[in-house]
Design a protein around this motif. Structure first.
Motif, PDB file in Angstrom:
ATOM      1  N   VAL A 154       9.564  15.041   0.393  1.00  0.00           N
ATOM      2  CA  VAL A 154      10.077  14.686   1.717  1.00  0.00           C
ATOM      3  C   VAL A 154       8.940  14.327   2.665  1.00  0.00           C
ATOM      4  O   VAL A 154       9.015  13.360   3.421  1.00  0.00           O
ATOM      5  CB  VAL A 154      10.918  15.839   2.295  1.00  0.00           C
ATOM      6  CG1 VAL A 154      11.447  15.490   3.688  1.00  0.00           C
ATOM      7  CG2 VAL A 154      12.070  16.180   1.355  1.00  0.00           C
ATOM      8  N   ASN A 155       7.874  15.112   2.640  1.00  0.00           N
ATOM      9  CA  ASN A 155       6.666  14.833   3.416  1.00  0.00           C
ATOM     10  C   ASN A 155       5.517  15.630   2.806  1.00  0.00           C
ATOM     11  O   ASN A 155       5.657  16.116   1.672  1.00  0.00           O
ATOM     12  CB  ASN A 155       6.865  15.126   4.921  1.00  0.00           C
ATOM     13  CG  ASN A 155       7.388  16.529   5.186  1.00  0.00           C
ATOM     14  OD1 ASN A 155       6.973  17.490   4.536  1.00  0.00           O
ATOM     15  ND2 ASN A 155       8.300  16.649   6.139  1.00  0.00           N
ATOM     16  N   ASP A 156       4.425  15.774   3.529  1.00  0.00           N
ATOM     17  CA  ASP A 156       3.239  16.383   2.923  1.00  0.00           C
ATOM     18  C   ASP A 156       3.296  17.892   2.824  1.00  0.00           C
ATOM     19  O   ASP A 156       2.331  18.527   2.373  1.00  0.00           O
ATOM     20  CB  ASP A 156       1.966  15.940   3.653  1.00  0.00           C
ATOM     21  CG  ASP A 156       1.905  16.431   5.094  1.00  0.00           C
ATOM     22  OD1 ASP A 156       2.875  17.096   5.548  1.00  0.00           O
ATOM     23  OD2 ASP A 156       0.907  16.139   5.773  1.00  0.00           O
ATOM     24  N   HIS A 157       4.426  18.488   3.220  1.00  0.00           N
ATOM     25  CA  HIS A 157       4.542  19.946   3.095  1.00  0.00           C
ATOM     26  C   HIS A 157       5.935  20.421   2.671  1.00  0.00           C
ATOM     27  O   HIS A 157       6.198  21.610   2.632  1.00  0.00           O
ATOM     28  CB  HIS A 157       4.166  20.626   4.415  1.00  0.00           C
ATOM     29  CG  HIS A 157       5.011  20.179   5.583  1.00  0.00           C
ATOM     30  ND1 HIS A 157       4.689  19.089   6.361  1.00  0.00           N
ATOM     31  CD2 HIS A 157       6.169  20.667   6.109  1.00  0.00           C
ATOM     32  CE1 HIS A 157       5.595  18.937   7.311  1.00  0.00           C
ATOM     33  NE2 HIS A 157       6.511  19.880   7.168  1.00  0.00           N
ATOM     34  N   LEU A 158       6.833  19.486   2.316  1.00  0.00           N
ATOM     35  CA  LEU A 158       8.208  19.865   1.975  1.00  0.00           C
ATOM     36  C   LEU A 158       8.712  19.046   0.794  1.00  0.00           C
ATOM     37  O   LEU A 158       8.557  17.820   0.772  1.00  0.00           O
ATOM     38  CB  LEU A 158       9.123  19.640   3.182  1.00  0.00           C
ATOM     39  CG  LEU A 158      10.625  19.904   2.989  1.00  0.00           C
ATOM     40  CD1 LEU A 158      10.886  21.379   2.700  1.00  0.00           C
ATOM     41  CD2 LEU A 158      11.411  19.453   4.234  1.00  0.00           C
ATOM     42  N   ILE A 159       9.333  19.720  -0.171  1.00  0.00           N
ATOM     43  CA  ILE A 159       9.968  19.038  -1.296  1.00  0.00           C
ATOM     44  C   ILE A 159      11.381  19.579  -1.489  1.00  0.00           C
ATOM     45  O   ILE A 159      11.700  20.698  -1.093  1.00  0.00           O
ATOM     46  CB  ILE A 159       9.182  19.195  -2.617  1.00  0.00           C
ATOM     47  CG1 ILE A 159       9.031  20.676  -2.999  1.00  0.00           C
ATOM     48  CG2 ILE A 159       7.829  18.509  -2.526  1.00  0.00           C
ATOM     49  CD1 ILE A 159       8.377  20.892  -4.362  1.00  0.00           C
ATOM     50  N   ASN A 215       0.848  -1.179   0.000  1.00  0.00           N
ATOM     51  CA  ASN A 215       0.000   0.000   0.000  1.00  0.00           C
ATOM     52  C   ASN A 215       0.890   1.237   0.000  1.00  0.00           C
ATOM     53  O   ASN A 215       0.960   1.972   0.978  1.00  0.00           O
ATOM     54  CB  ASN A 215      -0.928  -0.010   1.219  1.00  0.00           C
ATOM     55  CG  ASN A 215      -2.009   1.044   1.110  1.00  0.00           C
ATOM     56  OD1 ASN A 215      -2.366   1.452   0.005  1.00  0.00           O
ATOM     57  ND2 ASN A 215      -2.522   1.490   2.237  1.00  0.00           N
ATOM     58  N   VAL A 216       1.604   1.412  -1.084  1.00  0.00           N
ATOM     59  CA  VAL A 216       2.556   2.518  -1.190  1.00  0.00           C
ATOM     60  C   VAL A 216       1.806   3.753  -1.679  1.00  0.00           C
ATOM     61  O   VAL A 216       1.623   3.961  -2.878  1.00  0.00           O
ATOM     62  CB  VAL A 216       3.712   2.155  -2.145  1.00  0.00           C
ATOM     63  CG1 VAL A 216       4.697   3.311  -2.257  1.00  0.00           C
ATOM     64  CG2 VAL A 216       4.429   0.902  -1.645  1.00  0.00           C
ATOM     65  N   THR A 217       1.359   4.560  -0.719  1.00  0.00           N
ATOM     66  CA  THR A 217       0.528   5.716  -1.056  1.00  0.00           C
ATOM     67  C   THR A 217       1.308   7.014  -1.141  1.00  0.00           C
ATOM     68  O   THR A 217       0.753   8.038  -1.554  1.00  0.00           O
ATOM     69  CB  THR A 217      -0.598   5.881  -0.022  1.00  0.00           C
ATOM     70  OG1 THR A 217      -0.012   6.031   1.279  1.00  0.00           O
ATOM     71  CG2 THR A 217      -1.516   4.670  -0.036  1.00  0.00           C
ATOM     72  N   SER A 218       2.570   6.997  -0.757  1.00  0.00           N
ATOM     73  CA  SER A 218       3.380   8.210  -0.846  1.00  0.00           C
ATOM     74  C   SER A 218       4.848   7.842  -0.824  1.00  0.00           C
ATOM     75  O   SER A 218       5.216   6.691  -0.584  1.00  0.00           O
ATOM     76  CB  SER A 218       3.067   9.169   0.307  1.00  0.00           C
ATOM     77  OG  SER A 218       3.635   8.698   1.519  1.00  0.00           O
ATOM     78  N   GLU A 219       5.678   8.849  -1.050  1.00  0.00           N
ATOM     79  CA  GLU A 219       7.125   8.662  -1.037  1.00  0.00           C
ATOM     80  C   GLU A 219       7.697   8.655   0.377  1.00  0.00           C
ATOM     81  O   GLU A 219       8.877   8.334   0.558  1.00  0.00           O
ATOM     82  CB  GLU A 219       7.792   9.784  -1.833  1.00  0.00           C
ATOM     83  CG  GLU A 219       7.363   9.880  -3.291  1.00  0.00           C
ATOM     84  CD  GLU A 219       7.780   8.670  -4.099  1.00  0.00           C
ATOM     85  OE1 GLU A 219       8.915   8.178  -3.887  1.00  0.00           O
ATOM     86  OE2 GLU A 219       6.977   8.192  -4.922  1.00  0.00           O
ATOM     87  N   TYR A 220       6.873   8.999   1.387  1.00  0.00           N
ATOM     88  CA  TYR A 220       7.418   9.215   2.723  1.00  0.00           C
ATOM     89  C   TYR A 220       6.667   8.482   3.832  1.00  0.00           C
ATOM     90  O   TYR A 220       7.064   8.565   5.001  1.00  0.00           O
ATOM     91  CB  TYR A 220       7.421  10.709   3.043  1.00  0.00           C
ATOM     92  CG  TYR A 220       6.080  11.369   2.807  1.00  0.00           C
ATOM     93  CD1 TYR A 220       5.044  11.283   3.748  1.00  0.00           C
ATOM     94  CD2 TYR A 220       5.833  12.068   1.635  1.00  0.00           C
ATOM     95  CE1 TYR A 220       3.823  11.863   3.523  1.00  0.00           C
ATOM     96  CE2 TYR A 220       4.604  12.656   1.401  1.00  0.00           C
ATOM     97  CZ  TYR A 220       3.602  12.560   2.350  1.00  0.00           C
ATOM     98  OH  TYR A 220       2.380  13.136   2.117  1.00  0.00           O
ATOM     99  N   VAL A 263       4.690   9.081  -6.321  1.00  0.00           N
ATOM    100  CA  VAL A 263       3.320   8.906  -5.834  1.00  0.00           C
ATOM    101  C   VAL A 263       3.066   9.837  -4.652  1.00  0.00           C
ATOM    102  O   VAL A 263       3.863   9.896  -3.710  1.00  0.00           O
ATOM    103  CB  VAL A 263       3.081   7.442  -5.390  1.00  0.00           C
ATOM    104  CG1 VAL A 263       1.644   7.252  -4.914  1.00  0.00           C
ATOM    105  CG2 VAL A 263       3.411   6.482  -6.521  1.00  0.00           C
ATOM    106  N   HIS A 264       1.943  10.550  -4.720  1.00  0.00           N
ATOM    107  CA  HIS A 264       1.507  11.354  -3.574  1.00  0.00           C
ATOM    108  C   HIS A 264       0.008  11.215  -3.429  1.00  0.00           C
ATOM    109  O   HIS A 264      -0.765  11.861  -4.137  1.00  0.00           O
ATOM    110  CB  HIS A 264       1.901  12.822  -3.734  1.00  0.00           C
ATOM    111  CG  HIS A 264       1.760  13.604  -2.460  1.00  0.00           C
ATOM    112  ND1 HIS A 264       0.742  14.493  -2.251  1.00  0.00           N
ATOM    113  CD2 HIS A 264       2.494  13.592  -1.310  1.00  0.00           C
ATOM    114  CE1 HIS A 264       0.850  15.025  -1.039  1.00  0.00           C
ATOM    115  NE2 HIS A 264       1.910  14.485  -0.453  1.00  0.00           N
TER     116      HIS A 264
END
Length: 328
Positions: free
Chosen positions: A233-238, A9-14, A181-182
């Motif tokens: 990196v997370n839901d608010h940082l790239i 269940n890979v729903t995001s990179e982080y 993926v995000h």
């Protein structure tokens, strides 16, 4: 059954990394001149190859000391991953038959690209470079075993159209390094070196039934993959090289904080770090200016020297592929 569904269940990179494949360190140089573009490699590495008799030879035989460093880099990565409780799987080594096929070269060194994971889907890609077209084979036993024990869709993109010859650019081509993926949004990069529009369209068609939006991103022609120019990196940082995006940075990231990397550092793989979770990030000490900014955002940074891996065109994300990322 519910737990099995979460196992892929890979729903995001982080999301916290639970199971991952880490690449081996094997490469056989092409015996004949390659038409594959190599503009994404640094000039000193291209010069190193030109000064040595590499055609058709095993990297380990040409550069034995660099080979040992390369293998140690991957072991150091495995040690850090296991420190955080991540289960690490490794592809098998190349067989003697595979190593003898030196005409176009053979690779077993960057596991990110031959397949990728989106949600509960494992998808074998379609590789553009000749020496990488069979790179999935050392990995496949892991995927078969994993998919037989878990609730997962396991399939492959249609093979590339080679009706115009083995170097045809028709595709479809789709490589894991171009897929980020995000949540329900998937970004697919295209620079002309790897994935193409046909690959992006195939993925869009396939994922439509699961309500994914696939965004096709045009990249600078010297950028091999999207993950060389963008790290979520997370839901608010790239971490991003804005110069690498020919049509500008996707509006999707307008609200994200950004750590900016110059285009010159893309070839050095400055952006190609690996989140273990939304608060832990693996990267190379070469790029302390990025590490410093990550720490300023409250991120724990794990530093591993990855010089040899980077010299071959890939770093931490290229060397890994997640099988499970979850918050459970």
């Amino acid at each position: 059954m519910k737990n099995l569904e979460k196992a892929i269940n890979v729903t995001s990179e982080y999301a916290p990394l639970k199971q991952v494949i880490v690449a081996q360190s094997e490469f056989i140089f092409p015996q004949i001149p390659s038409t594959d573009g190599d503009d994404f490699l640094e000039s000193d590495i291209l010069e190193l190859y030109s000064q040595n008799d590499v055609d058709g030879r095993n990297y380990a035989d040409v550069f034995p000391m660099r080979q040992k460093q390369w293998e140690q880099e991957r072991e150091n990565l495995c040690n850090v991953l296991e420190k955080y409780g991540v289960t690490v799987k490794r592809p098998r080594q190349l067989t003697d038959t595979e190593k003898s096929n030196t005409t176009h070269g053979v690779s077993n060194f960057f596991v990110r690209d031959p397949f990728f994971t989106v949600g509960n889907h494992i998808i074998e890609g379609s590789m553009r470079f000749q020496h990488r077209k069979h790179e999935i084979l050392p990995i496949r036993d892991i995927l078969i075993d994993f998919s037989s024990k878990n609730t997962v869709s396991y399939l492959s993109i249609p093979c590339a159209d080679l009706s115009d010859g083995i170097h045809s650019t028709k595709g479809p081509f789709l490589e894991g390094g171009d897929v980020l993926v995000h949540n329900k949004t998937v970004f697919v990069g295209e620079s002309g070196l790897a994935s193409n529009e046909g690959g992006a369209q195939w993925l869009k068609n396939y994922l439509r039934k699961d309500n994914y939006e696939v965004i096709h991103v045009k990249l600078h022609p010297h950028v091999l993959h999207l993950d060389c120019a963008l790290s979520i990196v997370n839901d608010h940082l790239i971490i991003i090289s804005e110069e690498a995006f020919l049509d500008g940075v996707p509006a999707y990231f307008d609200s994200f904080d950004k750590i900016i990397v110059p285009l010159d550092d893309v070839a050095k793989l400055a952006v190609n770090g690996l989140p273990i979770s939304e608060s832990v990030y693996i990267m190379d000490p070469e790029f302390e200016y990025i590490a410093r900014q990550l720490r300023d955002h409250g991120i724990t940074v794990e530093l591993i020297d990855f010089k040899i891996s980077r010299s071959l065109g890939g770093s931490f994300r290229c060397s890994t592929q997640a099988l499970e990322r979850s918050y459970d």
